[in-house]
Design a protein around this motif. Structure first.
Motif, PDB file in Angstrom:
ATOM      1  N   UNK A 159      14.246  68.226  42.412  1.00  0.00           N
ATOM      2  CA  UNK A 159      14.963  67.104  42.315  1.00  0.00           C
ATOM      3  C   UNK A 159      16.377  67.565  42.071  1.00  0.00           C
ATOM      4  N   UNK A 160      16.675  68.701  41.629  1.00  0.00           N
ATOM      5  CA  UNK A 160      18.084  69.229  41.503  1.00  0.00           C
ATOM      6  C   UNK A 160      18.627  69.414  42.940  1.00  0.00           C
ATOM      7  N   UNK A 161      17.762  69.903  43.731  1.00  0.00           N
ATOM      8  CA  UNK A 161      18.162  70.079  45.309  1.00  0.00           C
ATOM      9  C   UNK A 161      18.406  68.935  45.998  1.00  0.00           C
ATOM     10  N   UNK A 162      18.109  67.830  45.564  1.00  0.00           N
ATOM     11  CA  UNK A 162      18.293  66.472  45.955  1.00  0.00           C
ATOM     12  C   UNK A 162      17.061  65.809  46.836  1.00  0.00           C
ATOM     13  N   UNK A 163      15.777  66.364  46.554  1.00  0.00           N
ATOM     14  CA  UNK A 163      14.869  65.848  47.102  1.00  0.00           C
ATOM     15  C   UNK A 163      13.980  64.735  45.903  1.00  0.00           C
ATOM     16  N   UNK A 164      13.364  63.881  46.766  1.00  0.00           N
ATOM     17  CA  UNK A 164      12.314  62.984  45.635  1.00  0.00           C
ATOM     18  C   UNK A 164      11.119  63.721  45.375  1.00  0.00           C
ATOM     19  N   UNK A 165      10.584  63.365  44.290  1.00  0.00           N
ATOM     20  CA  UNK A 165       9.365  63.746  43.970  1.00  0.00           C
ATOM     21  C   UNK A 165       8.456  62.456  43.502  1.00  0.00           C
TER      22      UNK A 165
ATOM     23  N   UNK B  80      10.309  65.736  48.420  1.00  0.00           N
ATOM     24  CA  UNK B  80      10.119  67.089  48.603  1.00  0.00           C
ATOM     25  C   UNK B  80       8.709  67.237  48.190  1.00  0.00           C
ATOM     26  N   UNK B  81       8.099  66.360  47.341  1.00  0.00           N
ATOM     27  CA  UNK B  81       6.799  66.597  46.919  1.00  0.00           C
ATOM     28  C   UNK B  81       5.853  65.175  46.500  1.00  0.00           C
ATOM     29  N   UNK B  82       4.888  65.343  46.936  1.00  0.00           N
ATOM     30  CA  UNK B  82       3.932  64.000  46.536  1.00  0.00           C
ATOM     31  C   UNK B  82       2.710  64.549  45.714  1.00  0.00           C
TER      32      UNK B  82
ATOM     33  N   UNK C 185      12.329  73.517  51.315  1.00  0.00           N
ATOM     34  CA  UNK C 185      13.149  73.258  50.071  1.00  0.00           C
ATOM     35  C   UNK C 185      12.588  74.167  49.086  1.00  0.00           C
ATOM     36  N   UNK C 186      11.273  74.107  49.071  1.00  0.00           N
ATOM     37  CA  UNK C 186      10.451  74.741  47.792  1.00  0.00           C
ATOM     38  C   UNK C 186      10.908  76.188  47.861  1.00  0.00           C
ATOM     39  N   UNK C 187      10.958  76.590  48.910  1.00  0.00           N
ATOM     40  CA  UNK C 187      11.157  78.118  49.138  1.00  0.00           C
ATOM     41  C   UNK C 187      12.885  78.621  49.031  1.00  0.00           C
ATOM     42  N   UNK C 188      13.443  77.280  49.221  1.00  0.00           N
ATOM     43  CA  UNK C 188      14.949  77.644  49.137  1.00  0.00           C
ATOM     44  C   UNK C 188      15.309  77.555  47.579  1.00  0.00           C
ATOM     45  N   UNK C 189      14.905  76.284  47.075  1.00  0.00           N
ATOM     46  CA  UNK C 189      15.183  75.985  45.733  1.00  0.00           C
ATOM     47  C   UNK C 189      14.347  75.999  44.429  1.00  0.00           C
ATOM     48  N   UNK C 190      13.217  76.307  44.799  1.00  0.00           N
ATOM     49  CA  UNK C 190      11.994  76.204  43.559  1.00  0.00           C
ATOM     50  C   UNK C 190      11.562  77.555  43.275  1.00  0.00           C
TER      51      UNK C 190
END
Lengths: 699, 199
Positions: free
Chosen positions: A314-320, A227-229, A282-287
């Motif tokens: 990360x709570x949304x299931x994406x790696x950072x 989700x994020x680097x 995912x950023x717009x949906x969960x963050x």
């Protein structure tokens, strides 16, 4: 291109590494606590000693975990790192265009010349990769200074015209700066987020190479679970001593800490708020930032958004991930200690707010650690102050008791344990510097040679020893002010160089030498041995004023550079992307006679047909012409012409600049007005504008 | 009345010196304004200047109460706005916002360099009109709105604890407690002085 390999080995490795990391930091903490307890248990264990021991565990733990990061970072640098997100691109060269990416730069009254020159370099660099079509730039302005606003507009139009970048570089000025930087980014997402797959967030002083943008987007393409680097931006372009110390330190110690951080958190990295790529959907949906528990809306607003966004991602299931070794990512440091402390004041309040997430049930393990470290970065200062004060009381009481009961032998027994503990503390404190030096030495040529690195390390270490007590005082103050509910506003960071004169240094730091002197006299009188123990603290406070002045000096910074000291690789071999950043874009070159004229932006907006037209065409036409509002604007316009710009407040000027009709009318009135009708400031400005204009070229 | 000076040529009327100064001021300002529009062609600049000044003289003769500067610059501003407005869209009446957009394009797209003699041309080249209309200072791409919904976070026991405290906490309670304890202190101290203090 293969996606990053299965998450199971990653999870297993992460679990093992976290166990190792916690064991290292925890083991050292237990050892230190035992040594201290050993000195206390010889005698009756008092409540004061119990309190000291509890404080020690917290404070020593922080040093121990800092050491653990540096230690594992050094080990990783020696062994090499298998788990690096950017390695997922190795051996998978492709010419396919990367996913659509918006490069977003929220700005707030920062120097437009520097911003637009950096944008130009980034755009040119992206075009050189052949993949520029996948990227759009957005300058999201919250500037509330009239001059900055007009300069930004002129520079944007000039850049787009010169580089044929209309439709690729966009400029948006928010009318209401709701929720600062995070609100500005949310506003972008609301309007255009759906159009892009990724978003790269830049700070106003960020610069990234085109190749880096492409590689980051490709890494996201190849790893849909990411989700994020976050990149590790190199601090560069420092001129003052303070900046040069920071950039030398981040270049020599930074790689060790970056590798150590990646070692323990792997896919659970943190986000620093800039120089990072984010998967937008995912950023717009969960963050979207939640509200904090609180009474007022100001209490509920999250100031420091980055750590929270990483946790939500990360709570949304994406790696950072933390791309520790990705080159081509840069930023600049604050020019002096005062500017650095202003930034810390904001960060302190933001980090303390994260307290709520520490106990939120769904916060991930690595996020909880990041949040705890972020909290302790500031909370440890008041705790250390309490620890020092209680220790002094304890020491004095014991010394008195020893003198009264002639228990000299008893004290001497604990002396060796105390020395051992002191030695351990010093080793932990300076080990990271040694690791950094050992890592840098084989690369010494890039830093100006072996002697340059050694001398630079000595200067950096001595400076950090002198700086620490000053930070201790201010961090304590910031924590206390924050806990008392004193709020901070989003202030523009002065990113340009500025020396601190004696008067300012005395005003801002004058209390510290007084405090140092009082403490020195007090300890010499009541407990002379304590003076020796507290000498690093006392020395830092006593020398605070000259230290702050010297480190703010550009001249001294340049002198060091000429002597080959505190050099960084980017100074020896300047990357293309950093070249020419000090040269203002053509649209912002002022006529020589108007260089020092205040309100130059306003002058441009009213007098210059170009700036006036650009500004008006970017404004929305007023939908409702309320008479009272127009009367108010007319009265401001009349005052502006008759009494000069100084007669108006910043808010009044901004009100005028938001009205396209008033601006168009003012432009006409100014050109029609006879000299006697105008305030002398306008007469001066018009005369010089005309003189300069006949010799100037089009933007 | 000052000395009457005859113009060397042209059909402008003779003026006293003070009036001539006013017209000179107007002429200079006009030239500055045209230069500010990047009219670099010397001949075009002179022709526009004379043309506008002639027109201004005629208007001034009908409205002698206004200053030459006011008349000249209003005329120039009107004509320029109308010209830019027509360049942007000839189907609508002159409009300052529309004119601003075209004027911005005139500068930003370097059209003043490409057509150095076209400024205020009543019949501008079709290519210039097309260039102005196609040039856009696009501040942002087409909007595609998304609704963002705040993340819901359960802050756990700390939130409940804090909210309970906030709901029960009141400065009035603190003040009342403070007053009571101060009163108890002074009562105790008074009692001590009264009953236990040695004479």
């Amino acid at each position: 291109m293969k996606p990053f390999r299965s998450s199971d080995p990653l999870a297993e490795t992460a679990s093992l590494r976290q166990a190792l990391f916690l064991a290292t930091g925890g083991g050292i903490t237990i050892a230190g606590a035992w040594l201290l307890f050993d000195t206390y248990r010889r005698d009756e264990f008092t409540w004061l000693e119990g309190t000291l021991l509890a404080l020690f565990v917290v404070l020593f733990g922080q040093i121990a975990f800092g050491f653990a990061i540096a230690f594992w970072g050094f080990v990783t640098r020696l062994r090499g790192e298998r788990f690096q997100i950017m390695r997922s691109l190795d051996g998978h060269a492709t010419d396919a265009p990367p996913g659509s990416t918006a490069i977003v730069m929220p700005i707030y009254n920062e120097d437009p010349a520097r911003i637009f020159r950096a944008l130009e370099n980034m755009l040119v660099s992206l075009r050189a990769t052949g993949h520029a079509d996948a990227f759009d730039f957005f300058i999201l302005s919250d500037s509330n200074q009239p001059d900055s606003w007009i300069d930004e507009e002129c520079a944007w139009v000039s850049l787009c015209s010169r580089l044929d970048a209309y439709g690729r570089v966009f400029y948006r000025k928010r009318r209401v700066s709701l929720n600062g930087k995070s609100g500005n980014i949310a506003d972008f997402c609301r309007r255009w987020g759906k159009r892009y797959r990724y978003m790269v967030i830049l700070d106003a002083d960020s610069v990234m190479a085109g190749e880096t943008f492409v590689r980051l987007a490709r890494a996201m393409d190849a790893n849909p679970q990411v989700g994020l680097i976050q990149t590790a931006p190199q601090i560069v372009r420092g001129t003052s001593v303070f900046q040069r110390l920071i950039q030398f330190s981040t270049h020599t110690l930074g790689p060790i800490f970056a590798a150590g951080s990646n070692f323990w958190h792997l896919a659970g990295a943190n986000y620093w708020g800039h120089n990072a790529i984010i998967r937008l959907q995912p950023f717009m949906e969960h963050c979207v930032l939640p509200e904090l528990p609180g009474i007022t809306s100001a209490d509920r607003h999250i100031l420091s958004h980055d750590t929270v966004e990483a946790a939500l991602m990360q709570q949304a299931g994406y790696q950072v991930w933390f791309a520790t070794d990705e080159p081509g990512s840069y930023e600049e440091g604050p020019p002096n200690l005062t500017e650095s402390l202003k930034r810390d004041r904001r960060w302190c309040q933001g980090n303390l707010q994260h307290f709520w997430f520490l106990f939120a049930p769904k916060t991930g393990f690595t996020n909880r650690i990041h949040i705890f470290f972020g909290l302790m970065a500031y909370l440890s200062a008041p705790l250390l102050v309490v620890f020092i004060a209680l220790n002094a009381v304890d020491f004095y009481a014991k010394e008195r008791r020893a003198i009264l009961s002639a228990q000299i032998g008893g004290l001497t027994d604990t002396w060796w344990t105390s020395l051992l503990l002191l030695g351990l503390t010093l080793v932990l404190l300076f080990a990271s510097k040694v690791f950094g030096l050992l890592y840098t030495l084989p690369r010494a040529r890039r830093f100006g040679g072996l002697w340059a690195v050694l001398a630079g390390s000595v200067i950096e270490t001595v400076s950090s020893v002198l700086l620490a007590p000053i930070m201790l005082y201010y961090y304590t103050k910031f924590v206390v002010l924050t806990l008392l509910g004193v709020k901070v506003t989003w202030k523009t960071q002065n990113r340009s160089d500025s020396a601190i004169p004696l008067g300012q240094a005395l005003r801002e730091y004058g209390l510290l030498p007084v405090l140092g002197a009082v403490l020195t006299v007090a300890t010499l009188h009541w407990a002379p041995v304590l003076t020796l123990w507290l000498s690093p603290l006392l020395l830092g406070w006593l020398l605070a004023v000259p230290f702050v002045m010297l480190t703010s000096s550009d001249r001294l910074g340049q002198w060091l550079r000429r002597r080959g000291l505190l050099l960084i690789p980017e100074e020896i071999n300047e990357p293309e992307i950093l070249r020419g950043l000090d040269e203002p874009p053509p649209a912002l070159v002022r006529p020589a006679t108007l260089v020092a004229t205040p309100h130059y932006g306003l002058l441009q907006a009213l007098l210059a047909p170009f700036a006036n037209a650009v500004h008006i065409s970017l404004l929305r036409r007023s939908r409702v012409h309320a008479k009272h509002k127009q009367d108010y604007l007319d009265s401001l316009a009349a005052r502006l012409l008759a009494d000069g710009p100084d007669a108006l407040t910043r808010r009044e000027m901004m009100a005028l600049l938001w009205s396209s009709e008033t601006l168009a009318a003012l432009h006409r009135r100014l050109w029609r007005a006879g000299e006697t009708e105008l305030h002398p400031w306008w007469r001066f400005a018009m005369r010089h504008y005309h003189e300069a204009h006949s010799a100037r070229h089009a933007p | 009345m000052g000395e009457v000076i005859s113009p060397m040529e042209g059909n402008a009327p003779s003026f006293p010196t003070s009036v001539l100064d006013a017209w000179n001021e107007a002429a200079l300002r006009l030239e500055d304004y045209l230069r500010a529009h990047r009219v670099r062609d010397r001949e075009r600049l002179l022709r526009l200047n004379l043309d506008l000044l002639d027109e201004a003289h005629r208007i001034h003769a009908a409205e002698p109460g206004r200053t030459p500067l006011d008349v000249t610059m209003e005329l120039a501003a009107d004509r320029i706005e109308a010209w830019f407005s027509r360049l942007a869209d000839e189907t609508v009446p002159s409009d300052s916002q529309l004119a601003a957009r075209a004027r911005g394009a005139w500068f930003a797209s370097g059209l003043h360099r490409e057509w150095p003699t076209a400024f205020l041309d009543p019949a501008p080249p079709a290519a210039l009109v097309a260039a102005v209309r196609s040039a856009s200072m696009q501040a942002g791409p087409a909007l595609e709105f998304s609704s963002l919904i705040r993340a819901e976070v359960d802050y756990g026991a700390m939130e409940n604890l804090a909210e309970g405290t906030w709901q029960q906490f009141s400065w009035a309670h603190v003040l009342r407690a403070f007053v009571i304890w101060v009163a108890i202190f002074f009562a105790a101290y008074g009692a001590y002085l009264q009953f236990f203090r040695q004479p």
